[in-house]
Write a protein that holds these residues in place. Structure first.
Motif: not given
Lengths: 294, 239, 242
Positions: B177-180, B184-187
């Motif tokens: 759901v984050g899309g990596n 922005k959404t990379r964890v």
């Protein structure tokens, strides 16, 4: 008392389940082993039948390998273990001796890989091409063109959402080479480096209604599910040749070089090349990969 | 073998380098998982207590569902949230997909059953005498229930610790759901997957070490909170 | 004299088993009233019904002048005039102070008053030195004294004691009996005391009800019952044949 008995019953059931599972697994293994023995007279039984094939996600995601690998296994008796990663990772696996043979698409890196002595017996296998896909609304106004450099320049200028594989894969390298040709350093909020495989990137691009560079095979295999359209195709820059390389056994003596050779001979044979040309025709009306082994 | 040694080395170098991108990734990991944990706690502790103490038809069923969901595969949680937030999904117009908010929602979905289920267990392990003692001292029902929760806090803290461990280490849901997306959404966990896929094993291992250190520090913090609430730390002594 | 508890035909069953069938019981204000009987005779169930912790199946229950409706608001109102100490009292995780202050905090008393009353109560039981000790680390006798102080701090009209000394040594037991007597006399707190120790009943109680298999088989002034038991089962219990 009744409760206690229930507990006992439950434990017995559990143990039984476990036993059954163990036997079932053992049974499966036996079943797998048998046909090979039976087939022993018609098919060669290689000394080491395990062959590790590192390849790109596109060959796997398009379904090509599922289609042709059974033929390889039936003809040669090898068992191909397919590891689908990006081209970069595939070559890293070759470098560290974790794969026996590579089927990749990153021409410059392939040559480097061979030059460094990690790989030998490189052959062209086939090529497919990339296309730039994007939303029907086409905010960058590039639809219908056949100039990849101009298209990316427009996307960057209009700051339209673009998704990059961002995973060092052959597709990613191809994309970077086009940016380079356009003399653009893509950064900014519109440029999304997602670090995922082609199918995942496609799905994300569709959700985000953004542009992305995609190989034709993955595009055709999935386009029914998504709304993105082909925007730019046909540019020579977008061609994508696949090569097969054996990992050099002199670097890693444990490498299954015989298996790798068998694979290479098989994949460049006329019969297999014909198989590759056929793949996708009945479903999409066009070949996904064009064979070009010499 | 060499990769592991190199990974440890690279991990230390990575931490020392204070790479701004890595710091951003680490902070996002923390932000996503801690927010999800707080939300899962705020929802899960009352829900677990309610299920433990209130008798109603369907209670057993709900408890069993929650126990089952404690093992919910992260990818499945991710898929559910993805389908709901997708442009084709019911909440598509919220435009939350591939944002940290979507990642938090998916992680709450993962954390809630754990917190609720384990809290329910902790509360159920309390005996009738806790309630009796409280009400016989003049506590209202609410006060008595709060006392039961207070007595169960060891188990509830264990529930939160378990949930935190699961959330910070989880990759399937945040990937989906984050899309990596870089920046922005990379964890941390999706970075590990990416670096591994790119063949950067030692860098992946290095980020893994950062993740472990982070998890360790969070556990220390939770344990410290736990110690503060237990003036007498009651451990079983085995002589 | 005011009657605090009036019970008629109170029954309670768990499944098939009837554990209580109390035809008639009255407990008068200011007394120490003992419920005597062997284990399993229904004493604790009877006490829990009176303390409104267990509902009765049938019968008529009047507590502190009110017909019991089991409405939460009524329960709270009635229970706030009661307190209870059981044989191994449950202590909340925390200090002795936390435990003794619990009932006062529940009543939202001002901090100063809580401080004062906790100290008074602990002082009365000789436990003031333990005020900051962790409550879970007390000995059996100390725990019971803190539990009594905790009950006392809320100034109850009725104090239920369910075998308060049966888990502790004889000298502590005698000490606690002195406190019980003192509380009864000093604050005219009505005390309902469960015991299976008839010597304790004789030392403390003005009134005694003898329970047997859930029935109240005999009751009256303690002295009379011990000197001249009417029921043969009471006679044998007192002689120690059970």
């Amino acid at each position: 008392m009744k409760k206690f008995r229930n507990h006992k019953l439950l434990s017995i059931l559990l143990i039984l389940t476990m036993l059954v599972s163990v036997f079932a697994i053992a049974g499966c293994q036996k079943e797998e082993a048998e046909p090979q023995q039976q087939a022993g007279d018609s098919v060669p039984t290689p000394e080491n039948p395990q062959l590790k094939l590192a390849t790109t996600t596109s060959t796997q995601d398009s379904g090509l390998l599922d289609e042709i690998i059974p033929d390889f296994e039936a003809k040669t008796g090898y068992k191909a273990e397919v590891i689908a990663v990006g081209s970069g990772a595939a070559m890293e696996m070759g470098e560290s001796g974790d794969a026996d043979v590579l089927l990749v698409h990153s021409r410059a890196a392939e040559d480097e890989f061979v030059a460094a002595g990690f790989g030998i017996d490189r052959h062209d296998v086939m090529y497919n091409d990339f296309l730039i896909i994007g939303p029907a609304a086409d905010p960058a106004g590039i639809k219908g063109g056949d100039d990849a450099v101009a298209a990316l320049t427009q996307i960057s200028d209009s700051k339209s959402v673009f998704l990059s594989r961002g995973d060092d894969s052959g597709t990613h390298k191809k994309e970077l080479s086009i940016w380079k040709a356009a003399e653009i350093e893509p950064t900014g909020d519109w440029y999304n480096s997602v670090g995922q495989g082609m199918a995942d990137t496609y799905r994300m691009a569709d959700e985000m209604q953004g542009y992305t560079l995609i190989d034709r095979a993955t595009y055709l295999a999935n386009k029914e599910n998504y709304s993105l359209e082909s925007i730019v195709e046909g540019d020579e820059l977008l061609f994508n040749p696949y090569g097969v390389i054996a990992v050099n056994p002199e670097k890693y003596p444990n490498i299954n070089y015989d298996g790798a050779t068998a694979f290479i001979q098989w994949i460049i044979s006329d019969e297999t090349q014909a198989l590759i040309a056929e793949f996708g025709k009945d479903q999409y009306g066009q070949s996904l990969f064009i064979p070009d082994a010499k | 073998m060499d990769v592991i040694g190199q990974g440890v080395k690279e991990g230390i170098l990575l931490i020392l380098s204070l790479d701004p991108e890595l710091i951003q990734v680490t902070l996002l990991s923390l932000q996503v998982s801690l927010t999800a944990l707080v939300a899962a706690g705020l929802l899960g502790i009352p829900a677990g207590t309610f299920l433990a103490l209130k008798n109603f038809t369907g209670r057993k069923l709900i408890l069993n569902i929650i126990y089952t969901l404690m093992g919910l595969p992260p990818v499945l949680a991710g898929l559910i949230v993805f389908l709901v937030l997708s442009n084709r999904g019911p909440l598509g117009e919220w435009q939350l997909l591939f944002t940290p908010s979507a990642m938090i929602i998916a992680q709450v979905l993962l954390g809630f059953p754990l917190v609720a289920g384990l809290s329910a267990r902790a509360v159920m392990s309390q005996r009738q005498e806790v309630y009796d003692t409280a009400v016989m001292l003049g506590a209202t029902r609410t006060q008595a229930v709060l006392s039961i929760i207070r007595e169960s806090r060891m188990g509830i803290i264990a529930a939160l610790t378990t949930a935190m461990g699961r959330l910070i280490a989880e990759v399937g849901a945040v990937m989906m759901v984050g899309g990596n997306i870089q920046g922005k959404t990379r964890v941390l966990t999706t970075s590990i997957v990416l670096e591994t896929r790119m063949g950067h094993d030692s860098r992946a291992l290095g980020i893994g070490i950062i993740l472990l250190i982070l998890a360790f520090m969070i556990m220390l913090l939770i344990l410290k909170l736990e110690k503060r609430s237990f003036k007498d730390d009651s451990t079983i002594q085995i002589v | 004299m005011t009657v605090l508890f009036k019970l008629f035909d109170i029954t309670k069953s768990y499944g098939e088993r009837q554990v209580l069938n109390a035809e008639h019981l009255e407990i008068r204000a200011g007394n120490i009233h003992c419920l005597l009987g062997p284990n399993g005779s229904g004493k604790t169930t009877l006490l829990r019904v009176m303390a409104l912790l267990t509902t009765n199946d049938t019968g008529d229950l009047e507590v502190l002048g009110e017909q019991v409706s089991w409405q939460p608001s009524q329960l709270l109102l009635l229970r706030r005039q009661m307190a209870m100490v059981t044989q191994s009292s449950f202590m909340f995780e925390g200090s002795v102070f936390y435990n003794v202050a619990y009932g006062l905090k529940a009543r939202k008393k001002p901090k100063k008053e809580i401080q004062k009353r906790v100290q008074e109560s602990l002082e009365l039981l000789g436990m003031l030195d333990f005020i900051d000790a962790p409550a879970r680390y007390l000995s059996g006798g100390e725990t019971q004294k803190v539990a009594i102080a905790r009950a006392l701090a809320v100034r109850p009209r009725v104090l239920f004691l369910d075998e308060p000394t049966s888990n502790i040594d004889p000298s502590s037991s005698l000490e606690i009996e002195q406190y019980i007597k003192h509380i009864n006399q000093q604050y005219s707190t009505t005390i309902v005391l469960i015991t299976h120790n008839f010597f304790q009943a004789r030392r403390l109680a003005q009134q005694t009800s003898m329970l047997w298999d859930g029935h109240i088989i005999e009751q009256g002034p303690t002295r009379d019952m011990f000197h001249n038991p009417q029921d043969p089962r009471t006679r044998r219990f007192i002689k120690g044949e059970y």
